[in-house]
Design an enzyme around this catalytic site. Sequence first.
Site, PDB file in Angstrom:
ATOM      1  N   GLY A 102      -3.069  -4.600   2.251  1.00 37.85           N
ATOM      2  CA  GLY A 102      -2.618  -5.969   2.039  1.00 37.85           C
ATOM      3  C   GLY A 102      -2.425  -6.768   3.305  1.00 37.85           C
ATOM      4  O   GLY A 102      -2.301  -7.998   3.250  1.00 37.85           O
ATOM      5  N   ARG A 103      -2.386  -6.095   4.457  1.00 34.77           N
ATOM      6  CA  ARG A 103      -2.245  -6.835   5.725  1.00 34.77           C
ATOM      7  C   ARG A 103      -2.989  -6.130   6.852  1.00 34.77           C
ATOM      8  O   ARG A 103      -2.592  -6.189   8.008  1.00 34.77           O
ATOM      9  CB  ARG A 103      -0.772  -7.021   6.079  1.00 34.77           C
ATOM     10  CG  ARG A 103       0.063  -5.749   6.134  1.00 34.77           C
ATOM     11  CD  ARG A 103       1.458  -6.055   6.632  1.00 34.77           C
ATOM     12  NE  ARG A 103       2.333  -4.896   6.580  1.00 34.77           N
ATOM     13  CZ  ARG A 103       3.543  -4.851   7.116  1.00 34.77           C
ATOM     14  NH1 ARG A 103       4.005  -5.908   7.772  1.00 34.77           N
ATOM     15  NH2 ARG A 103       4.296  -3.775   7.021  1.00 34.77           N
ATOM     16  N   LYS A 123      -3.077  -3.685  11.484  1.00 34.92           N
ATOM     17  CA  LYS A 123      -1.880  -4.002  10.708  1.00 34.92           C
ATOM     18  C   LYS A 123      -1.411  -5.371  11.178  1.00 34.92           C
ATOM     19  O   LYS A 123      -1.194  -5.586  12.374  1.00 34.92           O
ATOM     20  CB  LYS A 123      -0.801  -2.945  10.952  1.00 34.92           C
ATOM     21  CG  LYS A 123       0.401  -3.014  10.018  1.00 34.92           C
ATOM     22  CD  LYS A 123       1.305  -1.800  10.254  1.00 34.92           C
ATOM     23  CE  LYS A 123       2.490  -1.790   9.316  1.00 34.92           C
ATOM     24  NZ  LYS A 123       3.343  -0.582   9.534  1.00 34.92           N
ATOM     25  N   ASP A 135       2.012 -12.682   3.330  1.00 28.30           N
ATOM     26  CA  ASP A 135       1.253 -13.443   4.327  1.00 28.30           C
ATOM     27  C   ASP A 135       0.274 -12.583   5.110  1.00 28.30           C
ATOM     28  O   ASP A 135      -0.479 -13.092   5.941  1.00 28.30           O
ATOM     29  CB  ASP A 135       2.202 -14.183   5.273  1.00 28.30           C
ATOM     30  CG  ASP A 135       3.173 -13.245   5.997  1.00 28.30           C
ATOM     31  OD1 ASP A 135       2.913 -12.030   6.070  1.00 28.30           O
ATOM     32  OD2 ASP A 135       4.206 -13.742   6.501  1.00 28.30           O
ATOM     33  N   GLY A 136       0.282 -11.273   4.882  1.00 29.07           N
ATOM     34  CA  GLY A 136      -0.659 -10.399   5.574  1.00 29.07           C
ATOM     35  C   GLY A 136      -0.335 -10.161   7.028  1.00 29.07           C
ATOM     36  O   GLY A 136      -1.177  -9.659   7.777  1.00 29.07           O
ATOM     37  N   ARG A 189      -4.122   0.727  14.922  1.00 27.63           N
ATOM     38  CA  ARG A 189      -3.745   2.139  14.830  1.00 27.63           C
ATOM     39  C   ARG A 189      -5.002   3.000  14.934  1.00 27.63           C
ATOM     40  O   ARG A 189      -6.036   2.680  14.365  1.00 27.63           O
ATOM     41  CB  ARG A 189      -3.048   2.375  13.495  1.00 27.63           C
ATOM     42  CG  ARG A 189      -2.632   3.796  13.213  1.00 27.63           C
ATOM     43  CD  ARG A 189      -2.254   3.973  11.760  1.00 27.63           C
ATOM     44  NE  ARG A 189      -1.138   3.130  11.366  1.00 27.63           N
ATOM     45  CZ  ARG A 189      -1.149   2.323  10.327  1.00 27.63           C
ATOM     46  NH1 ARG A 189      -2.236   2.200   9.594  1.00 27.63           N
ATOM     47  NH2 ARG A 189      -0.088   1.612  10.008  1.00 27.63           N
ATOM     48  N   ARG A 196      -6.130   7.817   1.668  1.00 28.68           N
ATOM     49  CA  ARG A 196      -4.788   8.227   1.240  1.00 28.68           C
ATOM     50  C   ARG A 196      -4.860   9.006  -0.076  1.00 28.68           C
ATOM     51  O   ARG A 196      -5.876   8.962  -0.779  1.00 28.68           O
ATOM     52  CB  ARG A 196      -3.905   6.982   1.067  1.00 28.68           C
ATOM     53  CG  ARG A 196      -3.897   6.060   2.290  1.00 28.68           C
ATOM     54  CD  ARG A 196      -3.465   4.643   1.925  1.00 28.68           C
ATOM     55  NE  ARG A 196      -3.662   3.713   3.034  1.00 28.68           N
ATOM     56  CZ  ARG A 196      -2.675   3.199   3.779  1.00 28.68           C
ATOM     57  NH1 ARG A 196      -1.420   3.508   3.521  1.00 28.68           N
ATOM     58  NH2 ARG A 196      -2.937   2.368   4.766  1.00 28.68           N
ATOM     59  N   ASP A 265       0.816   6.483  -1.458  1.00 28.18           N
ATOM     60  CA  ASP A 265      -0.096   5.632  -0.701  1.00 28.18           C
ATOM     61  C   ASP A 265       0.175   5.699   0.798  1.00 28.18           C
ATOM     62  O   ASP A 265      -0.602   5.152   1.590  1.00 28.18           O
ATOM     63  CB  ASP A 265      -0.023   4.179  -1.187  1.00 28.18           C
ATOM     64  CG  ASP A 265       1.391   3.630  -1.181  1.00 28.18           C
ATOM     65  OD1 ASP A 265       2.192   4.078  -2.016  1.00 28.18           O
ATOM     66  OD2 ASP A 265       1.701   2.775  -0.335  1.00 28.18           O
ATOM     67  N   ASP A 275       1.620   5.108   9.431  1.00 27.01           N
ATOM     68  CA  ASP A 275       2.182   3.965   8.704  1.00 27.01           C
ATOM     69  C   ASP A 275       3.708   3.998   8.708  1.00 27.01           C
ATOM     70  O   ASP A 275       4.348   4.262   7.696  1.00 27.01           O
ATOM     71  CB  ASP A 275       1.650   3.936   7.267  1.00 27.01           C
ATOM     72  CG  ASP A 275       1.582   2.506   6.720  1.00 27.01           C
ATOM     73  OD1 ASP A 275       2.016   1.585   7.444  1.00 27.01           O
ATOM     74  OD2 ASP A 275       1.107   2.317   5.591  1.00 27.01           O
TER      75      ASP A 275
END
Length: 485
Positions: A102-103, A123, A135-136, A189, A196, A265, A275
Amino acid sequence: MTLAETFNTENHPNPLITLNYEPALESLGNDYYDEVTAAEFPQLTLRWRNDAILPRLGLDPQTVTDEDFITAFGLFQGRKPLLALRYHGYQFGEYNPNLGDGRGFLYGQVRGTDGELYDFGTKGSGRTPYSRGGDGMLTLKGGVREVLAAEALHQLGVRTSRCLTMIETGLGLWRGDEPSPTRSSVMVRMNKSHIRFGTFERLHYFQRSDLIKKLLDHVIEHYYQHLTHESDKYALFYAELVKRVAELVAQWMAAGFCHAVLNTDNMSITGESFDYGPYAFIPTYNPYFTAAYFDYYGRYCYIQQPSICQWNLEMLQVPLRAVIDKADMEAGLAKFNEYCHAEYHSLMLKKLGFEQLTTPEAEELLSLTLKFLQESQVGYHQFFYEMARTFSVKWRDEPGLVLSGSDIVPPSGTDANFDNWCVLYHKILNNFDYEQVKIIAQNLTYYNPKTSLLRPTIEEAWEPIVQEDNWQPFYDLVKSIQSRG
Protein backbone atom coordinates in the site's frame (compact mmCIF):
# COMPACT_ATOMS: atom_id res chain seq x y z
CA MET A 1 14.39 23.91 -12.46
CA THR A 2 12.84 20.52 -11.72
CA LEU A 3 14.25 18.04 -9.21
CA ALA A 4 15.20 15.75 -12.08
CA GLU A 5 17.22 18.58 -13.65
CA THR A 6 18.82 19.37 -10.30
CA PHE A 7 20.13 15.80 -10.06
CA ASN A 8 21.01 15.43 -13.74
CA THR A 9 23.70 12.74 -14.02
CA GLU A 10 23.92 12.33 -17.80
CA ASN A 11 27.71 12.44 -17.72
CA HIS A 12 27.92 10.03 -14.82
CA PRO A 13 26.35 6.58 -15.30
CA ASN A 14 24.51 5.77 -12.10
CA PRO A 15 25.91 2.47 -10.74
CA LEU A 16 22.70 1.86 -8.77
CA ILE A 17 20.65 2.02 -11.97
CA THR A 18 23.09 0.09 -14.16
CA LEU A 19 23.23 -2.90 -11.82
CA ASN A 20 22.34 -6.17 -13.54
CA TYR A 21 18.70 -6.34 -12.48
CA GLU A 22 16.93 -9.68 -12.95
CA PRO A 23 13.20 -9.90 -13.73
CA ALA A 24 12.76 -12.96 -11.51
CA LEU A 25 9.41 -12.14 -9.92
CA GLU A 26 8.31 -10.03 -12.87
CA SER A 27 8.63 -13.11 -15.09
CA LEU A 28 5.87 -14.85 -13.12
CA GLY A 29 3.31 -12.55 -14.74
CA ASN A 30 0.83 -10.00 -13.46
CA ASP A 31 -1.23 -12.44 -11.39
CA TYR A 32 1.10 -11.55 -8.53
CA TYR A 33 1.51 -7.78 -8.80
CA ASP A 34 0.35 -4.48 -10.26
CA GLU A 35 2.59 -2.08 -12.14
CA VAL A 36 2.59 1.27 -10.37
CA THR A 37 4.05 4.76 -10.63
CA ALA A 38 6.20 6.30 -7.92
CA ALA A 39 5.18 9.52 -6.20
CA GLU A 40 6.91 12.79 -7.04
CA PHE A 41 8.38 14.63 -4.06
CA PRO A 42 8.95 18.38 -3.58
CA GLN A 43 12.41 18.10 -2.03
CA LEU A 44 14.87 15.22 -1.71
CA THR A 45 17.60 15.06 0.93
CA LEU A 46 19.70 11.96 1.46
CA ARG A 47 19.69 11.13 5.16
CA TRP A 48 21.17 7.64 5.19
CA ARG A 49 23.14 5.42 2.83
CA ASN A 50 24.30 1.99 3.91
CA ASP A 51 27.79 1.78 2.46
CA ALA A 52 28.40 -1.40 4.46
CA ILE A 53 26.25 -3.47 2.10
CA LEU A 54 27.28 -1.93 -1.23
CA PRO A 55 30.20 -4.37 -1.68
CA ARG A 56 27.69 -7.24 -1.59
CA LEU A 57 26.23 -5.66 -4.74
CA GLY A 58 29.67 -5.46 -6.32
CA LEU A 59 29.82 -1.69 -5.75
CA ASP A 60 32.65 0.38 -4.34
CA PRO A 61 31.10 2.96 -1.98
CA GLN A 62 33.66 5.51 -3.18
CA THR A 63 32.22 5.37 -6.69
CA VAL A 64 28.57 5.82 -5.65
CA THR A 65 27.59 9.43 -5.01
CA ASP A 66 24.79 10.79 -2.85
CA GLU A 67 23.18 12.05 -6.05
CA ASP A 68 23.19 8.47 -7.36
CA PHE A 69 21.09 7.39 -4.39
CA ILE A 70 18.65 10.27 -4.84
CA THR A 71 18.29 9.73 -8.59
CA ALA A 72 17.70 5.99 -8.22
CA PHE A 73 15.62 5.88 -5.06
CA GLY A 74 14.09 9.36 -4.76
CA LEU A 75 13.36 10.19 -8.39
CA PHE A 76 13.15 6.49 -9.37
CA GLN A 77 14.76 7.14 -12.72
CA GLY A 78 15.79 4.31 -14.97
CA ARG A 79 13.71 1.48 -13.50
CA LYS A 80 10.52 0.01 -14.91
CA PRO A 81 8.28 -1.71 -14.14
CA LEU A 82 7.76 -0.90 -10.47
CA LEU A 83 5.70 -3.69 -8.91
CA ALA A 84 3.21 -3.43 -6.04
CA LEU A 85 2.88 -7.00 -4.78
CA ARG A 86 -0.48 -8.55 -3.99
CA TYR A 87 -1.13 -10.42 -0.75
CA HIS A 88 -3.68 -11.03 2.00
CA GLY A 89 -3.07 -11.97 5.61
CA TYR A 90 -4.28 -12.83 9.09
CA GLN A 91 -4.13 -9.63 11.13
CA PHE A 92 -4.50 -10.21 14.87
CA GLY A 93 -6.01 -13.59 14.01
CA GLU A 94 -8.64 -12.30 11.57
CA TYR A 95 -8.34 -12.85 7.83
CA ASN A 96 -8.06 -9.64 5.82
CA PRO A 97 -8.44 -9.82 2.02
CA ASN A 98 -7.88 -6.07 1.58
CA LEU A 99 -4.10 -5.98 1.70
CA GLY A 100 -1.13 -5.63 -0.63
CA ASP A 101 1.78 -3.20 -1.01
CA GLY A 102 0.00 0.00 0.00
CA ARG A 103 2.96 2.37 0.27
CA GLY A 104 5.79 0.62 -1.50
CA PHE A 105 6.80 -1.49 -4.45
CA LEU A 106 9.46 -3.89 -5.65
CA TYR A 107 12.04 -1.61 -7.27
CA GLY A 108 14.14 -4.43 -8.64
CA GLN A 109 16.01 -7.66 -7.97
CA VAL A 110 19.78 -8.01 -8.09
CA ARG A 111 22.18 -10.93 -7.84
CA GLY A 112 24.74 -10.27 -5.11
CA THR A 113 28.42 -11.15 -5.18
CA ASP A 114 27.49 -14.13 -2.98
CA GLY A 115 25.28 -15.49 -5.77
CA GLU A 116 22.08 -14.79 -3.82
CA LEU A 117 19.11 -12.90 -5.25
CA TYR A 118 18.17 -9.71 -3.38
CA ASP A 119 15.09 -7.48 -3.54
CA PHE A 120 15.11 -3.70 -3.40
CA GLY A 121 11.75 -2.82 -1.89
CA THR A 122 10.55 0.70 -1.17
CA LYS A 123 8.51 2.05 1.72
CA GLY A 124 6.86 5.47 1.53
CA SER A 125 7.00 5.78 -2.27
CA GLY A 126 3.37 6.72 -2.85
CA ARG A 127 -0.10 5.35 -3.39
CA THR A 128 -0.83 2.02 -5.04
CA PRO A 129 -4.08 0.13 -5.71
CA TYR A 130 -3.69 -1.26 -2.16
CA SER A 131 -3.30 1.99 -0.22
CA ARG A 132 -6.82 1.59 1.23
CA GLY A 133 -7.36 5.34 1.54
CA GLY A 134 -3.90 6.01 2.94
CA ASP A 135 -1.40 8.48 1.50
CA GLY A 136 1.21 5.83 0.68
CA MET A 137 3.86 7.72 2.62
CA LEU A 138 6.30 6.94 5.43
CA THR A 139 7.09 9.29 8.28
CA LEU A 140 10.71 10.27 8.73
CA LYS A 141 10.65 8.79 12.21
CA GLY A 142 9.36 5.52 10.78
CA GLY A 143 12.32 5.46 8.40
CA VAL A 144 14.78 6.26 11.19
CA ARG A 145 13.35 3.49 13.35
CA GLU A 146 13.59 0.88 10.59
CA VAL A 147 17.22 1.77 9.82
CA LEU A 148 18.08 1.36 13.49
CA ALA A 149 16.15 -1.89 13.97
CA ALA A 150 17.68 -3.55 10.93
CA GLU A 151 21.24 -2.58 11.82
CA ALA A 152 20.84 -3.54 15.49
CA LEU A 153 19.36 -6.95 14.70
CA HIS A 154 21.96 -7.63 12.02
CA GLN A 155 24.78 -6.95 14.47
CA LEU A 156 23.10 -9.27 17.00
CA GLY A 157 23.16 -12.08 14.46
CA VAL A 158 19.47 -12.02 13.57
CA ARG A 159 18.50 -12.95 10.01
CA THR A 160 17.11 -9.60 8.88
CA SER A 161 16.54 -7.22 6.01
CA ARG A 162 18.82 -4.16 5.83
CA CYS A 163 18.05 -0.59 4.83
CA LEU A 164 19.95 0.45 1.73
CA THR A 165 18.97 4.11 1.93
CA MET A 166 16.58 6.62 3.47
CA ILE A 167 15.71 9.92 1.78
CA GLU A 168 13.70 12.78 3.27
CA THR A 169 11.02 13.88 0.82
CA GLY A 170 9.91 17.34 1.92
CA LEU A 171 6.26 16.46 2.55
CA GLY A 172 4.30 17.12 5.73
CA LEU A 173 2.22 14.15 6.84
CA TRP A 174 -0.69 13.91 9.25
CA ARG A 175 -0.59 10.98 11.65
CA GLY A 176 -2.68 10.24 14.71
CA ASP A 177 0.25 8.78 16.66
CA GLU A 178 2.82 11.54 15.95
CA PRO A 179 2.79 15.34 16.32
CA SER A 180 1.58 16.57 12.94
CA PRO A 181 2.42 17.67 10.38
CA THR A 182 5.41 15.38 10.62
CA ARG A 183 8.30 14.96 8.23
CA SER A 184 8.32 12.24 5.58
CA SER A 185 10.78 9.83 4.01
CA VAL A 186 11.14 7.12 1.43
CA MET A 187 13.22 4.11 2.36
CA VAL A 188 14.66 1.26 0.31
CA ARG A 189 14.90 -2.10 2.02
CA MET A 190 17.23 -4.86 0.81
CA ASN A 191 16.34 -8.44 1.65
CA LYS A 192 16.08 -11.86 0.06
CA SER A 193 12.40 -11.69 -0.83
CA HIS A 194 9.21 -9.73 -0.27
CA ILE A 195 7.09 -12.83 -0.91
CA ARG A 196 5.02 -13.29 2.24
CA PHE A 197 2.91 -16.02 3.78
CA GLY A 198 0.01 -13.79 2.77
CA THR A 199 1.04 -13.98 -0.89
CA PHE A 200 0.05 -17.65 -0.88
CA GLU A 201 -3.03 -16.98 1.26
CA ARG A 202 -4.37 -14.57 -1.35
CA LEU A 203 -4.03 -17.16 -4.11
CA HIS A 204 -5.90 -19.70 -1.99
CA TYR A 205 -8.64 -17.13 -1.35
CA PHE A 206 -9.18 -16.92 -5.12
CA GLN A 207 -8.89 -20.72 -5.48
CA ARG A 208 -5.86 -20.50 -7.76
CA SER A 209 -4.00 -23.69 -6.92
CA ASP A 210 -2.18 -23.42 -10.26
CA LEU A 211 -0.70 -20.08 -9.23
CA ILE A 212 0.23 -21.44 -5.79
CA LYS A 213 2.31 -24.19 -7.40
CA LYS A 214 3.86 -21.73 -9.84
CA LEU A 215 4.86 -19.41 -6.99
CA LEU A 216 6.15 -22.26 -4.87
CA ASP A 217 8.35 -23.47 -7.73
CA HIS A 218 9.68 -19.92 -8.05
CA VAL A 219 10.46 -19.74 -4.32
CA ILE A 220 12.33 -23.05 -4.35
CA GLU A 221 14.23 -22.16 -7.52
CA HIS A 222 15.51 -18.86 -6.13
CA TYR A 223 15.63 -19.24 -2.34
CA TYR A 224 15.86 -22.99 -1.67
CA GLN A 225 18.00 -23.95 -4.66
CA HIS A 226 19.50 -26.97 -2.90
CA LEU A 227 16.06 -28.60 -2.96
CA THR A 228 15.39 -28.10 -6.68
CA HIS A 229 16.20 -31.65 -7.76
CA GLU A 230 14.80 -33.45 -4.71
CA SER A 231 11.84 -35.73 -5.43
CA ASP A 232 10.06 -34.48 -2.30
CA LYS A 233 11.21 -30.87 -2.66
CA TYR A 234 7.88 -29.35 -1.62
CA ALA A 235 7.68 -31.15 1.72
CA LEU A 236 11.37 -30.44 2.32
CA PHE A 237 10.77 -26.76 1.57
CA TYR A 238 8.08 -26.50 4.23
CA ALA A 239 10.20 -28.39 6.76
CA GLU A 240 13.11 -26.02 6.15
CA LEU A 241 10.88 -22.96 6.38
CA VAL A 242 9.67 -24.20 9.76
CA LYS A 243 13.29 -24.49 10.91
CA ARG A 244 14.19 -21.03 9.61
CA VAL A 245 11.22 -19.36 11.29
CA ALA A 246 11.76 -21.24 14.56
CA GLU A 247 15.39 -20.15 14.65
CA LEU A 248 14.46 -16.59 13.70
CA VAL A 249 11.99 -16.16 16.54
CA ALA A 250 14.53 -17.71 18.94
CA GLN A 251 17.00 -15.05 17.79
CA TRP A 252 14.44 -12.35 18.56
CA MET A 253 13.81 -13.79 22.00
CA ALA A 254 17.50 -13.96 22.89
CA ALA A 255 18.01 -10.41 21.61
CA GLY A 256 15.09 -9.21 23.74
CA PHE A 257 13.26 -8.08 20.60
CA CYS A 258 9.50 -7.71 20.32
CA HIS A 259 8.36 -7.42 16.68
CA ALA A 260 4.90 -6.13 17.67
CA VAL A 261 2.88 -6.98 14.53
CA LEU A 262 3.33 -10.65 13.63
CA ASN A 263 0.53 -10.85 11.09
CA THR A 264 0.98 -13.41 8.32
CA ASP A 265 1.49 -10.60 5.82
CA ASN A 266 4.59 -9.64 7.82
CA MET A 267 6.10 -13.13 7.59
CA SER A 268 8.68 -13.68 4.85
CA ILE A 269 8.76 -16.93 2.90
CA THR A 270 12.55 -16.95 3.28
CA GLY A 271 12.39 -16.86 7.08
CA GLU A 272 13.81 -13.35 7.33
CA SER A 273 12.85 -10.60 9.74
CA PHE A 274 11.59 -7.48 7.95
CA ASP A 275 9.03 -4.68 7.92
CA TYR A 276 9.61 -3.05 11.30
CA GLY A 277 6.75 -0.98 12.69
CA PRO A 278 6.17 -0.31 16.42
CA TYR A 279 8.84 -2.81 17.51
CA ALA A 280 10.71 -2.52 20.80
CA PHE A 281 13.58 -4.14 22.66
CA ILE A 282 12.42 -5.16 26.13
CA PRO A 283 13.79 -2.85 28.85
CA THR A 284 13.47 -5.57 31.51
CA TYR A 285 12.53 -9.23 31.36
CA ASN A 286 8.76 -8.98 31.31
CA PRO A 287 7.36 -11.96 29.37
CA TYR A 288 4.13 -10.06 28.67
CA PHE A 289 5.76 -6.89 27.37
CA THR A 290 3.75 -5.59 24.40
CA ALA A 291 5.32 -3.17 21.92
CA ALA A 292 2.27 -1.93 19.99
CA TYR A 293 -0.21 0.34 21.76
CA PHE A 294 -3.02 -1.13 19.64
CA ASP A 295 -2.30 -4.74 20.69
CA TYR A 296 -4.96 -4.47 23.38
CA TYR A 297 -4.99 -8.14 24.37
CA GLY A 298 -1.25 -8.82 24.11
CA ARG A 299 -1.55 -11.23 21.20
CA TYR A 300 1.94 -10.32 20.00
CA CYS A 301 3.59 -9.82 23.38
CA TYR A 302 7.21 -10.89 23.82
CA ILE A 303 6.60 -14.39 25.23
CA GLN A 304 3.87 -15.18 22.68
CA GLN A 305 6.13 -14.70 19.65
CA PRO A 306 7.15 -18.37 19.23
CA SER A 307 3.57 -19.66 19.47
CA ILE A 308 2.33 -16.96 17.08
CA CYS A 309 4.99 -17.82 14.50
CA GLN A 310 4.03 -21.47 14.86
CA TRP A 311 0.37 -20.54 14.34
CA ASN A 312 1.27 -18.52 11.25
CA LEU A 313 3.10 -21.53 9.83
CA GLU A 314 0.02 -23.63 10.52
CA MET A 315 -2.15 -21.13 8.64
CA LEU A 316 0.28 -21.29 5.72
CA GLN A 317 -0.46 -25.00 5.43
CA VAL A 318 -3.95 -24.17 4.14
CA PRO A 319 -2.87 -22.73 0.76
CA LEU A 320 0.12 -25.07 0.49
CA ARG A 321 -2.14 -28.14 0.66
CA ALA A 322 -2.71 -27.53 -3.04
CA VAL A 323 0.83 -28.85 -3.52
CA ILE A 324 2.11 -30.45 -0.29
CA ASP A 325 0.61 -33.37 1.61
CA LYS A 326 -0.98 -32.28 4.88
CA ALA A 327 0.69 -35.07 6.88
CA ASP A 328 4.13 -34.03 5.59
CA MET A 329 3.55 -30.44 6.69
CA GLU A 330 2.27 -31.48 10.10
CA ALA A 331 5.37 -33.62 10.57
CA GLY A 332 7.53 -30.64 9.67
CA LEU A 333 5.68 -28.26 11.98
CA ALA A 334 5.92 -30.76 14.85
CA LYS A 335 9.64 -29.97 15.06
CA PHE A 336 9.12 -26.22 15.53
CA ASN A 337 9.46 -26.22 19.32
CA GLU A 338 12.55 -28.43 19.17
CA TYR A 339 14.27 -26.06 16.72
CA CYS A 340 13.23 -22.94 18.61
CA HIS A 341 14.28 -24.33 21.99
CA ALA A 342 17.68 -25.46 20.69
CA GLU A 343 18.46 -22.13 19.02
CA TYR A 344 17.29 -20.08 22.00
CA HIS A 345 19.33 -22.11 24.47
CA SER A 346 22.41 -21.92 22.26
CA LEU A 347 22.15 -18.14 21.93
CA MET A 348 21.42 -17.54 25.61
CA LEU A 349 24.38 -19.69 26.64
CA LYS A 350 26.58 -17.61 24.35
CA LYS A 351 25.27 -14.44 25.99
CA LEU A 352 26.36 -16.03 29.28
CA GLY A 353 29.77 -16.81 27.80
CA PHE A 354 29.46 -20.50 27.00
CA GLU A 355 29.59 -22.35 23.71
CA GLN A 356 28.24 -25.52 25.28
CA LEU A 357 27.25 -26.94 28.66
CA THR A 358 25.74 -30.22 29.78
CA THR A 359 21.96 -30.19 29.43
CA PRO A 360 21.26 -30.14 33.19
CA GLU A 361 23.74 -27.28 33.73
CA ALA A 362 22.34 -25.31 30.80
CA GLU A 363 18.73 -25.76 31.91
CA GLU A 364 19.47 -24.75 35.49
CA LEU A 365 21.59 -21.74 34.54
CA LEU A 366 19.04 -20.37 32.07
CA SER A 367 16.20 -20.96 34.50
CA LEU A 368 17.99 -19.10 37.30
CA THR A 369 19.03 -16.30 34.93
CA LEU A 370 15.48 -15.64 33.74
CA LYS A 371 14.06 -15.99 37.25
CA PHE A 372 16.49 -13.38 38.58
CA LEU A 373 15.86 -11.04 35.63
CA GLN A 374 12.08 -11.29 35.94
CA GLU A 375 11.84 -10.88 39.71
CA SER A 376 14.54 -8.21 40.09
CA GLN A 377 13.53 -6.26 36.93
CA VAL A 378 17.18 -5.46 36.32
CA GLY A 379 17.64 -4.18 32.77
CA TYR A 380 17.72 -7.13 30.37
CA HIS A 381 20.50 -5.74 28.20
CA GLN A 382 22.22 -4.11 31.17
CA PHE A 383 22.59 -7.45 32.96
CA PHE A 384 24.44 -9.12 30.10
CA TYR A 385 26.55 -6.06 29.33
CA GLU A 386 27.56 -5.77 32.99
CA MET A 387 28.62 -9.42 32.89
CA ALA A 388 30.84 -8.65 29.91
CA ARG A 389 32.19 -5.43 31.41
CA THR A 390 33.11 -6.79 34.83
CA PHE A 391 34.06 -10.39 33.99
CA SER A 392 37.34 -11.63 35.43
CA VAL A 393 39.07 -15.01 35.40
CA LYS A 394 39.11 -14.60 39.19
CA TRP A 395 35.39 -15.42 39.17
CA ARG A 396 36.50 -19.02 38.69
CA ASP A 397 38.13 -19.08 42.11
CA GLU A 398 35.84 -16.99 44.28
CA PRO A 399 32.03 -16.86 43.97
CA GLY A 400 31.94 -13.61 45.92
CA LEU A 401 33.68 -11.89 43.01
CA VAL A 402 31.01 -12.78 40.45
CA LEU A 403 29.58 -9.52 39.06
CA SER A 404 31.36 -7.56 41.78
CA GLY A 405 31.84 -3.96 40.75
CA SER A 406 28.79 -4.00 38.48
CA ASP A 407 25.83 -1.65 38.75
CA ILE A 408 23.29 -4.43 39.22
CA VAL A 409 24.45 -6.28 42.35
CA PRO A 410 21.75 -6.21 45.06
CA PRO A 411 22.83 -5.69 48.69
CA SER A 412 24.43 -8.82 50.09
CA GLY A 413 21.93 -11.43 51.20
CA THR A 414 18.86 -9.54 49.98
CA ASP A 415 18.22 -11.50 46.79
CA ALA A 416 18.29 -15.28 47.00
CA ASN A 417 17.87 -15.63 43.23
CA PHE A 418 20.98 -13.56 42.60
CA ASP A 419 22.98 -15.43 45.25
CA ASN A 420 21.96 -18.79 43.80
CA TRP A 421 22.83 -17.59 40.30
CA CYS A 422 26.32 -16.47 41.39
CA VAL A 423 27.02 -19.77 43.14
CA LEU A 424 25.96 -21.77 40.08
CA TYR A 425 27.90 -19.59 37.64
CA HIS A 426 31.03 -19.96 39.79
CA LYS A 427 30.49 -23.73 39.98
CA ILE A 428 30.21 -24.00 36.19
CA LEU A 429 33.35 -21.89 35.69
CA ASN A 430 35.23 -24.40 37.81
CA ASN A 431 34.78 -26.94 35.01
CA PHE A 432 37.01 -24.84 32.75
CA ASP A 433 40.74 -24.16 32.79
CA TYR A 434 42.11 -20.62 32.67
CA GLU A 435 42.57 -20.57 28.89
CA GLN A 436 38.97 -21.66 28.43
CA VAL A 437 37.82 -18.99 30.86
CA LYS A 438 39.55 -16.39 28.68
CA ILE A 439 37.42 -17.60 25.76
CA ILE A 440 34.33 -17.20 27.94
CA ALA A 441 35.38 -13.58 28.50
CA GLN A 442 35.69 -13.07 24.74
CA ASN A 443 32.23 -14.57 24.16
CA LEU A 444 30.69 -12.27 26.75
CA THR A 445 32.18 -9.23 25.05
CA TYR A 446 31.18 -10.32 21.55
CA TYR A 447 27.60 -11.36 22.26
CA ASN A 448 26.74 -8.48 24.57
CA PRO A 449 27.56 -5.14 22.90
CA LYS A 450 27.27 -2.00 24.98
CA THR A 451 24.72 -0.20 22.81
CA SER A 452 21.15 -1.41 23.20
CA LEU A 453 18.34 -0.01 21.10
CA LEU A 454 15.87 0.77 23.85
CA ARG A 455 13.15 3.33 23.17
CA PRO A 456 14.85 6.12 25.17
CA THR A 457 17.98 5.54 23.07
CA ILE A 458 15.99 5.97 19.87
CA GLU A 459 14.37 9.13 21.22
CA GLU A 460 17.78 10.57 22.13
CA ALA A 461 18.76 10.23 18.48
CA TRP A 462 15.40 11.46 17.17
CA GLU A 463 14.85 14.58 19.28
CA PRO A 464 17.86 16.51 17.87
CA ILE A 465 16.51 15.80 14.37
CA VAL A 466 13.12 17.25 15.32
CA GLN A 467 14.43 20.21 17.29
CA GLU A 468 17.53 21.26 15.35
CA ASP A 469 17.71 19.08 12.21
CA ASN A 470 20.82 17.69 13.88
CA TRP A 471 21.52 14.21 12.50
CA GLN A 472 24.84 13.62 14.24
CA PRO A 473 23.41 11.73 17.25
CA PHE A 474 21.61 9.41 14.81
CA TYR A 475 24.80 8.79 12.82
CA ASP A 476 26.74 8.26 16.05
CA LEU A 477 24.17 5.72 17.21
CA VAL A 478 24.31 3.80 13.93
CA LYS A 479 28.11 3.81 14.06
CA SER A 480 28.04 2.51 17.62
CA ILE A 481 25.64 -0.27 16.61
CA GLN A 482 27.65 -1.26 13.55
CA SER A 483 30.92 -1.32 15.50
CA ARG A 484 29.26 -3.30 18.32
CA GLY A 485 30.25 -0.51 20.68
